[in-house]
Write an enzyme that holds these catalytic residues in place. Structure first.
Site, PDB file in Angstrom:
ATOM      1  N   TRP A   1       0.825  -1.210   0.000  1.00 17.75           N
ATOM      2  CA  TRP A   1       0.000   0.000   0.000  1.00 17.75           C
ATOM      3  C   TRP A   1       0.863   1.266   0.000  1.00 17.75           C
ATOM      4  O   TRP A   1       0.357   2.364  -0.219  1.00 17.75           O
ATOM      5  CB  TRP A   1      -0.927   0.000   1.218  1.00 17.75           C
ATOM      6  CG  TRP A   1      -0.226   0.245   2.536  1.00 17.75           C
ATOM      7  CD1 TRP A   1       0.897  -0.354   3.006  1.00 17.75           C
ATOM      8  CD2 TRP A   1      -0.618   1.177   3.542  1.00 17.75           C
ATOM      9  NE1 TRP A   1       1.231   0.130   4.245  1.00 17.75           N
ATOM     10  CE2 TRP A   1       0.316   1.069   4.605  1.00 17.75           C
ATOM     11  CE3 TRP A   1      -1.668   2.087   3.667  1.00 17.75           C
ATOM     12  CZ2 TRP A   1       0.223   1.833   5.768  1.00 17.75           C
ATOM     13  CZ3 TRP A   1      -1.757   2.849   4.837  1.00 17.75           C
ATOM     14  CH2 TRP A   1      -0.818   2.727   5.858  1.00 17.75           C
ATOM     15  N   ASP A   2       2.155   1.087   0.260  1.00 15.42           N
ATOM     16  CA  ASP A   2       3.081   2.221   0.308  1.00 15.42           C
ATOM     17  C   ASP A   2       2.931   3.120  -0.906  1.00 15.42           C
ATOM     18  O   ASP A   2       3.003   4.352  -0.808  1.00 15.42           O
ATOM     19  CB  ASP A   2       4.529   1.715   0.346  1.00 15.42           C
ATOM     20  CG  ASP A   2       4.819   0.782   1.505  1.00 15.42           C
ATOM     21  OD1 ASP A   2       3.864   0.182   2.035  1.00 15.42           O
ATOM     22  OD2 ASP A   2       5.995   0.629   1.861  1.00 15.42           O
TER      23      ASP A   2
ATOM     24  N   GLU B   1       0.621  -2.462  12.401  1.00 15.75           N
ATOM     25  CA  GLU B   1       0.749  -3.923  12.417  1.00 15.75           C
ATOM     26  C   GLU B   1       1.056  -4.486  13.798  1.00 15.75           C
ATOM     27  O   GLU B   1       1.243  -5.691  13.950  1.00 15.75           O
ATOM     28  CB  GLU B   1       1.818  -4.354  11.421  1.00 15.75           C
ATOM     29  CG  GLU B   1       1.441  -4.060   9.980  1.00 15.75           C
ATOM     30  CD  GLU B   1       2.584  -4.295   9.018  1.00 15.75           C
ATOM     31  OE1 GLU B   1       3.757  -4.261   9.461  1.00 15.75           O
ATOM     32  OE2 GLU B   1       2.314  -4.515   7.820  1.00 15.75           O
TER      33      GLU B   1
ATOM     34  N   LYS C   1       2.989   0.670  15.857  1.00 12.96           N
ATOM     35  CA  LYS C   1       4.184   0.664  15.029  1.00 12.96           C
ATOM     36  C   LYS C   1       4.300   1.958  14.233  1.00 12.96           C
ATOM     37  O   LYS C   1       5.396   2.425  13.928  1.00 12.96           O
ATOM     38  CB  LYS C   1       4.124  -0.537  14.076  1.00 12.96           C
ATOM     39  CG  LYS C   1       5.337  -0.736  13.187  1.00 12.96           C
ATOM     40  CD  LYS C   1       5.116  -1.930  12.258  1.00 12.96           C
ATOM     41  CE  LYS C   1       6.315  -2.161  11.360  1.00 12.96           C
ATOM     42  NZ  LYS C   1       6.062  -3.237  10.372  1.00 12.96           N
ATOM     43  N   GLN C   2       3.139   2.542  13.892  1.00 15.92           N
ATOM     44  CA  GLN C   2       3.113   3.713  13.019  1.00 15.92           C
ATOM     45  C   GLN C   2       1.772   4.427  13.154  1.00 15.92           C
ATOM     46  O   GLN C   2       0.885   3.977  13.867  1.00 15.92           O
ATOM     47  CB  GLN C   2       3.309   3.275  11.571  1.00 15.92           C
ATOM     48  CG  GLN C   2       2.194   2.364  11.069  1.00 15.92           C
ATOM     49  CD  GLN C   2       2.620   1.480   9.936  1.00 15.92           C
ATOM     50  OE1 GLN C   2       3.328   0.503  10.140  1.00 15.92           O
ATOM     51  NE2 GLN C   2       2.196   1.804   8.731  1.00 15.92           N
TER      52      GLN C   2
END
Length: 716
Positions: free
Chosen positions: A320-321, A451, A557-558
């Site tokens: 998806w980046d 994640e 994580k983000q």
């Protein structure tokens, strides 16, 4: 004098050879060449072709229906830079010292200078210039200049299409597995060589051709330079069942350099970013945009791998980046490349439809979480297949592309079908349920962008991006009607009404006590991760703790909920985003390179200048300082795009719909000015931000209304 359009060896602290191979790599979307020591090729260096992969079966301890069946691993091909140099008596020269490396971001030429020494003590200076064609994407050229420093006499040259097939298996999931199932067909004559590589399982083949014989001899005179060029062609990916095509070499090094120069001139003219007041950050953003352009597939059949063409990390997979972090740059600077990247998703749509059926959803399409050929290649479904949000991410990118370009042809031919099929998936994957007596539509057992939390119910980001996907089908259908065109694919009014009904019912709660968006139904009930007792050497957490340990805690994580706030500022208030930011920032590790750019952009929009700038400085030079510690495996392409997002959507506050473009000045106090160029609705616009002033100019196209710092102006 410092040049922010050049990267020099002295600009870097790290001298690890693998790291330098990555940082000074060059590419053209079709293939990339790592900056190896030409006299010491390694299994980490070499040539990477975007989309050229081999398959191998995924071995599970316990198999279950619908698990991904095959790994897909990008292939490291022979190193085009490598060469052997020997004295007349056969003793080989080796690299004694790396003197300099320079990557010219305006020309695309990478230059390496080093001193070589032989066992007898003879020394040579070697300068190697490398250039890849940008319009002629199969072409490469290398110029070797030898200068004998303390002797005169003959030297023997050998240039072979060499490959180290060493086993490099690792427990790090970010690295590529080794590929042992390759077949090489090598041919050579006095004028050159060619190798064709065929994969056993994926049944693909690709070729490399050079105009250098296997061996030849030169005579060097002390202190006199002797130059020669090696021309190369890196061929297309073709089916192994067909004869491999004849590869065409470029005419010369200089002609190929002109080809590249033309491309880079246009690239900088249509999408440059200029920072005044911090040369290091200016260099960082120029480097990032250079490598972003170098890695983007341009043929509609390939995309942008997580490491681009700078290395084999993450096995060359597309995530998806692209749609969330990299494609926005191309949408607003090079719509042609943006269209090609989206065309890749249309190309793999049949595989996405098949995957939806495997997941028990009878209608619609589900795109693979990580893939090259469109089939799911994630062996760990909780952090792979369960990230259904990729459907909404792709739909969001299509909507942004359409808003910026008004490209009805693309929408009719490809885009609308992707929107419709992903919307059908949401409608059939989700369920209606009741909360406090009210009926809502939600999605169960999903994994969110973060994640570190997997298989949860009603992840806020997933629900929000799905809602947008459903609404977008209706909005684009109305755009077709407004333009006097029929809605594609036989979509009826009742179809649109049903999609709108589901979108309206999607569950998007706010916690009563904290007044924040709960990240999912269970997140706020969990204890926080014990950050105070976690040593720094235990990050990233994914390499040091079992997933089930991480999943039990509040730890990110983000950016996750905050990413939804970032994407939808018109439907989520600044005050709500402020509360979400304050809550989720302390539990975010930024173990993902995708994280800091979003925190920077949101902070800039909210007026938190210090946080915005601190996070941005990490994104702008992330690979140049090896912030994540693994740049040796390849560049962090999503972060490269994220650094542009931090500037354009954060500090410059750019937002747009098909009807309106706005710019809001959040220039950091550390800078004197910021200037950038974007392409919107067929216009090329330049904006220059100083403290208290925003100037807009129309470089190309018809006059347009733009909202600048809250005031609507006509730019002409």
């Amino acid at each position: 004098m410092f040049d922010p359009y050049k990267l020099q060896l002295d600009d870097l602290k790290d001298r690890d050879p693998k790291y330098l191979e990555t940082i000074f790599s060059i590419g053209n979307g079709h293939f990339g060449s790592r900056a190896t020591d030409p006299l010491k090729p390694t299994h980490d260096g070499g040539t990477v072709i975007n989309g050229f992969y081999e398959s191998s079966p995924i071995i599970y301890g316990e198999q279950a229906y619908g698990y991904a069946k095959n790994h897909q691993t990008i292939i490291n091909l022979p190193d085009l830079r490598s060469i052997q140099i020997a004295e007349g008596d056969g003793q080989f020269f080796a690299t004694e010292q790396l003197i300099s490396q320079t990557l010219n971001l305006k020309t695309g030429i990478m230059t390496t200078e080093s001193t070589l020494t032989s066992p007898s003590g003879h020394r040579i200076r070697l300068a190697l210039q490398a250039i890849l064609g940008q319009h002629r994407q199969q072409a490469a050229a290398f110029r070797y200049t030898l200068t004998a420093l303390n002797f005169s006499g003959p030297v023997r040259m050998a240039k072979q299409l060499w490959l180290d097939a060493a086993d490099t298996q690792s427990d790090d999931p970010r690295l590529a597995r080794s590929v042992q199932t390759l077949n090489f067909t090598h041919s050579a004559n006095e004028s050159g060589q060619q190798v064709v590589v065929t994969t056993d399982r994926s049944q693909l083949q690709a070729g490399i051709k050079i105009d250098a014989p296997a061996k030849w001899e030169l005579t060097l005179d002390e202190s006199i330079s002797n130059s020669f060029d090696v021309l190369a062609a890196v061929g297309p990916i073709v089916d192994a069942a067909v004869a491999y095509p004849e590869l065409a070499l470029p005419e010369s090094f200089d002609i190929l350099a002109e080809d590249a120069q033309t491309y880079w001139n246009k690239t900088w003219a249509n999408g440059n970013v200029e920072i005044t007041g911090d040369d290091a950050l200016a260099q960082g953003i120029h480097y990032n945009l250079f490598q972003l352009n170098s890695s983007a597939g341009r043929d509609g059949l390939t995309n942008i791998a997580a490491k681009g063409v700078s290395g084999t990390g993450y096995e060359g997979h597309y995530f998806w980046d692209t749609e969330m972090y990299m494609l926005p740059y191309f949408t607003l600077t090079n719509p042609t490349i943006a269209r090609s990247l989206l065309a890749y998703r249309y190309h793999v749509l049949p595989a996405a439809k098949k995957r939806a059926r495997e997941l028990g959803v009878d209608h619609g399409a589900l795109f693979a979480w990580r893939t090259i050929n469109g089939e799911e290649a994630s062996a760990y479904y909780p952090a792979g297949t369960a990230q259904y949000h990729i459907n909404g991410d792709i739909a969001y990118a299509i909507g942004q592309y359409f808003a910026a370009t008004g490209d009805f042809a693309f929408m009719r031919d490809m885009g609308f079908e992707i929107l419709l099929e992903t919307a059908k998936f949401w409608a059939n994957f989700g369920s209606w349920f009741t909360v406090h007596g009210e009926s809502h539509f939600g999605f169960f057992d999903v994994t969110r962008p973060d994640e570190y939390t997997a298989i949860v119910d009603n992840n806020f980001y997933t629900n929000k991006i799905a809602q947008h996907n459903l609404q977008l089908v209706v909005a684009v259908a109305r755009a077709f009607e407004k333009a006097g065109q029929a809605i594609p694919l036989g979509v009826t009014e009742s179809d649109l009404t049903e999609l709108a009904r589901i979108a309206k019912g999607i569950y998007l709660p706010v916690d009563d006590a904290l007044k924040i968006h709960p990240q999912d139904d269970s997140f706020l009930k969990k204890p926080r991760w014990p950050f105070a007792t976690t040593p720094k050497d235990k990050y990233p957490l994914l390499l040091h703790f079992h997933p089930l340990t991480i999943y039990r805690y509040q730890v990110n994580k983000q950016a996750d909920t905050l990413l939804a706030d970032y994407l939808f500022p018109d439907s989520i208030s600044d005050s709500q985003t402020q509360r979400d930011y304050a809550y989720y920032e302390p539990v975010t590790t930024h173990d993902s390179s995708l994280s800091r750019a979003i925190f920077s952009a949101v902070a800039a929009r909210l007026g938190m200048a210090g946080k915005a700038y601190a996070y941005f400085t990490d994104t702008a030079r992330m690979d140049l300082v090896d912030l994540q510690g693994n740049a040796a495996d390849g560049l962090h392409l999503a972060n490269l795009g994220g650094s542009w997002l931090s500037i354009i959507t954060g500090f410059a506050g750019v937002k747009y719909t098909g009807a309106q473009l706005s710019v809001t000045n959040h220039l950091p106090e550390q800078w004197e000015s910021l200037a950038f160029i974007i392409n919107y609705q067929g216009r090329v616009l330049k904006f220059t931000l100083t403290h208290g002033t925003t100037i807009a100019s129309l470089e190309f196209g018809e006059p347009i209304d733009v909202v600048i710092d809250g005031h609507q102006r006509v730019i002409s």
